[in-house]
Each structure stands twice: as C-alpha cells, then as structure tokens.
Design a protein around this motif. Structure first.
Motif, PDB file in Angstrom:
ATOM      1  N   ALA A  31      -6.710   2.467  -9.525  1.00 56.70           N
ATOM      2  CA  ALA A  31      -8.160   2.382  -9.328  1.00 56.70           C
ATOM      3  C   ALA A  31      -8.788   3.688  -9.797  1.00 56.70           C
ATOM      4  O   ALA A  31      -8.159   4.752  -9.758  1.00 56.70           O
ATOM      5  CB  ALA A  31      -8.483   2.127  -7.858  1.00 56.70           C
ATOM      6  N   GLU A  32     -10.020   3.602 -10.248  1.00 53.87           N
ATOM      7  CA  GLU A  32     -10.699   4.776 -10.787  1.00 53.87           C
ATOM      8  C   GLU A  32     -11.329   5.642  -9.700  1.00 53.87           C
ATOM      9  O   GLU A  32     -11.221   6.856  -9.711  1.00 53.87           O
ATOM     10  CB  GLU A  32     -11.773   4.334 -11.785  1.00 53.87           C
ATOM     11  CG  GLU A  32     -11.224   3.662 -13.030  1.00 53.87           C
ATOM     12  CD  GLU A  32     -10.347   4.586 -13.848  1.00 53.87           C
ATOM     13  OE1 GLU A  32     -10.595   5.815 -13.823  1.00 53.87           O
ATOM     14  OE2 GLU A  32      -9.404   4.098 -14.489  1.00 53.87           O
ATOM     15  N   THR A  33     -12.008   5.013  -8.753  1.00 56.27           N
ATOM     16  CA  THR A  33     -12.696   5.779  -7.720  1.00 56.27           C
ATOM     17  C   THR A  33     -12.846   4.926  -6.465  1.00 56.27           C
ATOM     18  O   THR A  33     -12.722   3.698  -6.518  1.00 56.27           O
ATOM     19  CB  THR A  33     -14.092   6.225  -8.208  1.00 56.27           C
ATOM     20  OG1 THR A  33     -14.703   7.060  -7.209  1.00 56.27           O
ATOM     21  CG2 THR A  33     -14.973   5.023  -8.479  1.00 56.27           C
ATOM     22  N   GLU A  84      -6.969  -5.155   2.207  1.00 51.29           N
ATOM     23  CA  GLU A  84      -7.126  -4.355   0.990  1.00 51.29           C
ATOM     24  C   GLU A  84      -7.598  -2.960   1.372  1.00 51.29           C
ATOM     25  O   GLU A  84      -8.507  -2.804   2.186  1.00 51.29           O
ATOM     26  CB  GLU A  84      -8.145  -5.033   0.077  1.00 51.29           C
ATOM     27  CG  GLU A  84      -8.393  -4.317  -1.236  1.00 51.29           C
ATOM     28  CD  GLU A  84      -9.367  -5.097  -2.109  1.00 51.29           C
ATOM     29  OE1 GLU A  84      -8.930  -6.078  -2.726  1.00 51.29           O
ATOM     30  OE2 GLU A  84     -10.565  -4.727  -2.139  1.00 51.29           O
ATOM     31  N   PHE A  85      -6.969  -1.929   0.793  1.00 49.25           N
ATOM     32  CA  PHE A  85      -7.359  -0.559   1.138  1.00 49.25           C
ATOM     33  C   PHE A  85      -7.008   0.384  -0.010  1.00 49.25           C
ATOM     34  O   PHE A  85      -6.000   0.223  -0.695  1.00 49.25           O
ATOM     35  CB  PHE A  85      -6.682  -0.098   2.432  1.00 49.25           C
ATOM     36  CG  PHE A  85      -5.198  -0.349   2.490  1.00 49.25           C
ATOM     37  CD1 PHE A  85      -4.285   0.621   2.085  1.00 49.25           C
ATOM     38  CD2 PHE A  85      -4.704  -1.564   2.948  1.00 49.25           C
ATOM     39  CE1 PHE A  85      -2.926   0.386   2.150  1.00 49.25           C
ATOM     40  CE2 PHE A  85      -3.339  -1.805   3.018  1.00 49.25           C
ATOM     41  CZ  PHE A  85      -2.451  -0.823   2.620  1.00 49.25           C
ATOM     42  N   PRO A  86      -7.861   1.418  -0.251  1.00 49.05           N
ATOM     43  CA  PRO A  86      -7.605   2.430  -1.288  1.00 49.05           C
ATOM     44  C   PRO A  86      -6.794   3.595  -0.713  1.00 49.05           C
ATOM     45  O   PRO A  86      -6.952   3.973   0.448  1.00 49.05           O
ATOM     46  CB  PRO A  86      -9.011   2.875  -1.696  1.00 49.05           C
ATOM     47  CG  PRO A  86      -9.810   2.737  -0.431  1.00 49.05           C
ATOM     48  CD  PRO A  86      -9.214   1.579   0.334  1.00 49.05           C
ATOM     49  N   LEU A  87      -5.926   4.178  -1.561  1.00 45.88           N
ATOM     50  CA  LEU A  87      -5.107   5.311  -1.145  1.00 45.88           C
ATOM     51  C   LEU A  87      -4.921   6.274  -2.321  1.00 45.88           C
ATOM     52  O   LEU A  87      -4.874   5.841  -3.476  1.00 45.88           O
ATOM     53  CB  LEU A  87      -3.712   4.843  -0.701  1.00 45.88           C
ATOM     54  CG  LEU A  87      -3.572   4.049   0.595  1.00 45.88           C
ATOM     55  CD1 LEU A  87      -2.138   3.547   0.736  1.00 45.88           C
ATOM     56  CD2 LEU A  87      -3.963   4.892   1.799  1.00 45.88           C
ATOM     57  N   MET A 146      -5.260   7.340  -8.129  1.00 49.46           N
ATOM     58  CA  MET A 146      -5.637   6.591  -6.933  1.00 49.46           C
ATOM     59  C   MET A 146      -5.126   5.166  -7.049  1.00 49.46           C
ATOM     60  O   MET A 146      -5.052   4.608  -8.147  1.00 49.46           O
ATOM     61  CB  MET A 146      -7.149   6.600  -6.759  1.00 49.46           C
ATOM     62  CG  MET A 146      -7.595   6.065  -5.415  1.00 49.46           C
ATOM     63  SD  MET A 146      -9.385   6.061  -5.270  1.00 49.46           S
ATOM     64  CE  MET A 146      -9.786   4.749  -6.395  1.00 49.46           C
ATOM     65  N   ARG A 147      -4.769   4.565  -5.898  1.00 52.33           N
ATOM     66  CA  ARG A 147      -4.209   3.217  -5.880  1.00 52.33           C
ATOM     67  C   ARG A 147      -5.038   2.312  -4.970  1.00 52.33           C
ATOM     68  O   ARG A 147      -5.624   2.765  -3.977  1.00 52.33           O
ATOM     69  CB  ARG A 147      -2.766   3.232  -5.382  1.00 52.33           C
ATOM     70  CG  ARG A 147      -1.845   4.154  -6.151  1.00 52.33           C
ATOM     71  CD  ARG A 147      -1.626   3.660  -7.572  1.00 52.33           C
ATOM     72  NE  ARG A 147      -0.646   4.484  -8.253  1.00 52.33           N
ATOM     73  CZ  ARG A 147      -0.942   5.508  -9.028  1.00 52.33           C
ATOM     74  NH1 ARG A 147      -2.210   5.834  -9.220  1.00 52.33           N
ATOM     75  NH2 ARG A 147       0.004   6.205  -9.607  1.00 52.33           N
ATOM     76  N   LEU A 148      -5.061   1.020  -5.306  1.00 50.44           N
ATOM     77  CA  LEU A 148      -5.673   0.002  -4.472  1.00 50.44           C
ATOM     78  C   LEU A 148      -4.562  -0.948  -4.053  1.00 50.44           C
ATOM     79  O   LEU A 148      -3.906  -1.568  -4.889  1.00 50.44           O
ATOM     80  CB  LEU A 148      -6.760  -0.754  -5.238  1.00 50.44           C
ATOM     81  CG  LEU A 148      -7.520  -1.814  -4.431  1.00 50.44           C
ATOM     82  CD1 LEU A 148      -8.292  -1.161  -3.288  1.00 50.44           C
ATOM     83  CD2 LEU A 148      -8.471  -2.593  -5.337  1.00 50.44           C
ATOM     84  N   VAL A 149      -4.325  -1.045  -2.741  1.00 54.76           N
ATOM     85  CA  VAL A 149      -3.224  -1.839  -2.204  1.00 54.76           C
ATOM     86  C   VAL A 149      -3.770  -3.119  -1.594  1.00 54.76           C
ATOM     87  O   VAL A 149      -4.755  -3.089  -0.833  1.00 54.76           O
ATOM     88  CB  VAL A 149      -2.445  -1.037  -1.137  1.00 54.76           C
ATOM     89  CG1 VAL A 149      -1.254  -1.854  -0.618  1.00 54.76           C
ATOM     90  CG2 VAL A 149      -1.967   0.288  -1.712  1.00 54.76           C
ATOM     91  N   ARG A 150      -3.141  -4.251  -1.920  1.00 50.36           N
ATOM     92  CA  ARG A 150      -3.495  -5.547  -1.342  1.00 50.36           C
ATOM     93  C   ARG A 150      -2.245  -6.144  -0.706  1.00 50.36           C
ATOM     94  O   ARG A 150      -1.205  -6.247  -1.339  1.00 50.36           O
ATOM     95  CB  ARG A 150      -4.037  -6.502  -2.410  1.00 50.36           C
ATOM     96  CG  ARG A 150      -5.361  -6.081  -3.025  1.00 50.36           C
ATOM     97  CD  ARG A 150      -5.875  -7.167  -3.974  1.00 50.36           C
ATOM     98  NE  ARG A 150      -7.135  -6.793  -4.603  1.00 50.36           N
ATOM     99  CZ  ARG A 150      -7.216  -6.187  -5.790  1.00 50.36           C
ATOM    100  NH1 ARG A 150      -6.101  -5.917  -6.458  1.00 50.36           N
ATOM    101  NH2 ARG A 150      -8.389  -5.876  -6.300  1.00 50.36           N
ATOM    102  N   LEU A 151      -2.389  -6.548   0.562  1.00 48.27           N
ATOM    103  CA  LEU A 151      -1.274  -7.144   1.309  1.00 48.27           C
ATOM    104  C   LEU A 151      -1.680  -8.519   1.826  1.00 48.27           C
ATOM    105  O   LEU A 151      -2.805  -8.697   2.313  1.00 48.27           O
ATOM    106  CB  LEU A 151      -0.869  -6.265   2.494  1.00 48.27           C
ATOM    107  CG  LEU A 151      -0.446  -4.813   2.220  1.00 48.27           C
ATOM    108  CD1 LEU A 151      -0.153  -4.125   3.541  1.00 48.27           C
ATOM    109  CD2 LEU A 151       0.761  -4.770   1.310  1.00 48.27           C
TER     110      LEU A 151
END
Length: 436
Positions: A73-75, A42-45, A1-6
């Motif tokens: 990201a873990e969860t 910021e959003f998880p994917l 899982m990834r956490l994206v910040r723009l």
C-alpha cells in the motif's frame, strides 16, 4: 507499508479485534456475504510489523485461514498508524524484515516462468561466452545483467528455511538445469565460433585473462558466492532492492558456466574441470549462504519450536538430512582440498617473491603483481603456475629471476611450480640533482 486482509469466522472475531486493539492497530470489519458466519478484517501495517501482528494472532489461537492477503500500500491515514510507524520504523522495534508469507511469495515471484527463465539463461550464456573469448570485462558484465539465476537460488534457499520441499525442489532444480543449459549453450557457441574460423583451434584459451581467472576456485571466489547469497537473502527478507544483488549472483555462476563450455570445445579438460568446480562451489555457497542468512533473520519452518534439531526431526527427516550432508560433503571434498592448496601456493608465492626481490641483485626491481593459477586444480597432474610482473630499468636485464623464484618456491611448497616473469621497462630520468 502493507495492507492485510483476513477472513475470520464470526466466532473468532472478538479474539482478532482484541489482539489488534492490544497492538494499537486500526482495522475495519466487513461482513462477508459469500460465506455465512465469516467476516473480513482489514488493517494497514508498516512492513516490519506484519510478522509481529500475525504471530500475535497465532499465539491467540487464530490459525492462518483460507484467505490471508498481504498487499503493498502507498499510504494510510488512520487514527493510530503514526504510532505504529514510530514503533516499527523509527523506534525500538525498528525492523525491515517481512512476514514469512511475504518471504515465500517474494522468493517465488523472483523466479520467472520456465520459458522466460531458460530463454534469458541462453542469452546470458551467449553473451558471457563472447565476453570471455573477446577478453572483454564489459561484455561479461552485460551477461550478468540479464541472467535470471537469482530467482532460482532464492526460491531454493527460502524453501530450505521455510520447510517447503516443493519450493526447495523447484528452486534447486531450476538453478541446476539453468546452469547445465548455460554450459551447453556456451559449448555450442564456442564450437560454432571455432569451426567458423572466428577463433583459431590452436588458441590457448587458458591464457585469455577472462577465462584464466575462472579456472581455479579460490577464497575470493568463494567469498563472492557467500556474500551474493547472503545479500540476496537480505533483499528477500526486507524491502531492499534485489536488482544489483541479481548481478552479483550471476557474476558468481554464469561466466564460470561459459568457461566450462569453452574448455570442452578447445579440448582442455583441466580448464573445463576447474571452471566446473568453481561453478559447483559458487552455486552451493549461494544457496547455503541464502538459507543461513534467512535462518539468522529468524525465519523457520511452519510449526518449528526451539526444542533442538534432534527432537524436531523424525527418523525419516534425520535419514534425509544425513544423506544430504554426505552428498554435499562428497561434492565439496575435492574443491575444498583444491582451494586449500591454491591458498597455500598463493601465500607461498607472495612470500617467496617478496623475499627474492629484497636481495641485493634485485634492488632496482619494483613488484607490480603476483598471481597463482592452477590447471587441473593442481591435484590431477596439472601444472601450478605463478605469474609475476615487475618493473625494471630500461638498461638492465635479470635472466635468472624466474629461476630463482621457482627454486625457492619449490623448496617451500614441495611441488613443481612454473614461474613466468613479465618485465615492464621504466625510464630513469637524470637531472642535476641525480636520477629520478
């Protein structure tokens, strides 16, 4: 899982949130106080969704800004994340591939700092040289486990596919310099062992199995390089582990580099040349297979459009491409011819040995193995050697077998071939019902 910040200009915030809503992505918007008129989104994917979402943002006119972070990201516990996982992990859009930016970062992270890279290369070359001279497969495998060449190879491959010339140059330069250092280290270690009396100068190292198996480039050695490069590229482009792949890449290059040094120390230019050819072929095949695999997985240079190679390249790029192709062709010309010759002799040897043993006078023999080796690649005046291992009854001898195989093989190939036959005696046990 990834956490994206723009980091998004406030004027584009509505476009970004609209794309994320369309993709079913949960997000958080935070005002960025250090910059006027900008916000952090910021959003998880899931890992496989990162490239799809970023590409959707680009298509909407949101170019990559000065602050884009993709972190592990873990969860995540958000309203619609389970739906994203169902699409990209379990559903029709299932995909383990990662974003272009992550491929770039992951490939570069595999290449350690220069000091660590070259120190580990020296250590792996020392262990590989000892393993070859001791004829110990376990020690040779140990040298592969500590070799760092996977990072350099994948940095070069990723640079080729992503159009990052600096990254490509860093990877290929590190790979080439590392292997040259491995050859120099093996030469120094071999010289010290020889002059120290640990190994006699008259030792024919080409008869050592671990050395002899690395002086002739063949189809299987080429397949090793191609498969290792492709597997490493899959690892870089997905979430698959790369630890074992690194051993496969090291297996294709480090022992060959050590064999070059051994051939130099023992004054056997044919061994050194054969191992060097194997080293060049495997190194190039790893980089090219890695680049081809990444290309197949959909990774392209920034700004690439499917408009054809000719329209995508300018005059300068075309000249560079043609020059590079010519150099690669020149480098592969001799190894390619040698490999074809090797395969031809090997196939002929297998056929001739099988036909010879089918003869009535050799009916009691059982074939164990056939191997073909070249000294000097079979192209520079070196000898072609075929080794045959058969089992025979303990009370029988076959003094003409090597001569018969050699004559038949020379008639079929039109070349001088030295044939050696090793006999393994077997005992015939007799019982009331006959012999076994």
């Amino acid at each position: 899982m990834r956490l994206v910040r723009l980091l998004v200009p406030s004027g584009d915030l509505g476009t970004v949130t609209g794309v994320l809503d369309d993709e079913g992505v949960d997000y958080v918007v935070t005002a960025e106080r250090s910059r006027d008129g900008a916000d952090i989104v910021e959003f998880p994917l899931p890992g496989g969704a990162v490239e799809t979402v970023l590409e959707a943002l680009r298509d909407a006119g949101i170019e990559d800004g000065t602050y884009t972070v993709v972190a592990s990201a873990e969860t995540a516990d958000t309203e619609r994340f389970d739906e994203l996982e169902a699409r990209y992990v379990e559903g029709t859009e299932e995909d383990d591939s990662v974003a272009h930016e992550e491929v770039r970062s992951k490939a570069r992270s595999l290449l350690p700092d220069r000091r660590s890279y070259y120190v580990m290369t020296v250590l792996s070359a020392v262990v590989a040289t000892a393993g070859l001279l001791l004829d110990s497969p376990a020690v040779v495998i140990g040298s592969m486990a500590i070799a760092p060449q996977v990072g350099a190879a994948m940095t070069g491959s990723a640079g080729v596919v992503l159009g990052d010339r600096r990254m490509m140059a860093d990877g290929i330069r590190s790979l080439a310099l590392g292997l040259l250092l491995a050859v120099a280290t093996a030469t120094a270690v071999g010289w010290l062992l020889q002059t120290g009396g640990f190994f006699p100068p008259a030792l024919d190292v080409s008869t050592v199995e671990q050395v002899g198996s690395r002086v002739s480039p063949g189809v299987l050695s080429l397949a090793l390089g191609l498969c290792a490069g492709a597997a490493a590229a899959f690892g870089v482009a997905t979430d698959l582990p790369l630890s074992l792949v690194g051993v496969a890449i090291a297996a294709a290059v480090v022992p060959a580099a050590a064999a070059v040094g051994i051939g130099v120390v023992w004054g056997l230019p044919t061994v050194a040349l054969g191992a060097a050819t194997l080293l060049v072929v495997n190194t190039a095949s790893i980089v090219l297979a890695g680049a081809a695999t990444l290309w197949y997985l959909g990774y392209r240079p920034e700004g690439w459009r499917e408009a054809g190679l000719r329209s995508a390249l300018g005059r300068r790029e075309t000249v560079i491409l043609l020059a590079t192709t010519a150099v690669l062709f020149a480098l592969f010309a001799v190894p390619a011819v040698a490999m074809v010759e090797h395969v031809r002799v090997e196939n002929s040897a297998n056929a001739v040995v099988g036909e010879t043993l089918e003869g009535e006078e050799y009916g009691d023999l059982t074939l164990r193995s056939v191997s073909a080796e070249f000294t000097g690649l079979g192209l520079l005046g070196g000898e072609r050697e075929v080794s045959v291992v058969v089992s025979r009854p303990a009370d029988r001898s076959y003094p003409r077998l090597a001569t018969d195989i050699g004559r038949s093989l020379e008639r079929r190939t039109g070349a001088d071939v030295a044939v050696s036959v090793e006999f393994e005696e077997r005992t015939e046990f007799h019982s009331a019902g006959g012999s076994t």
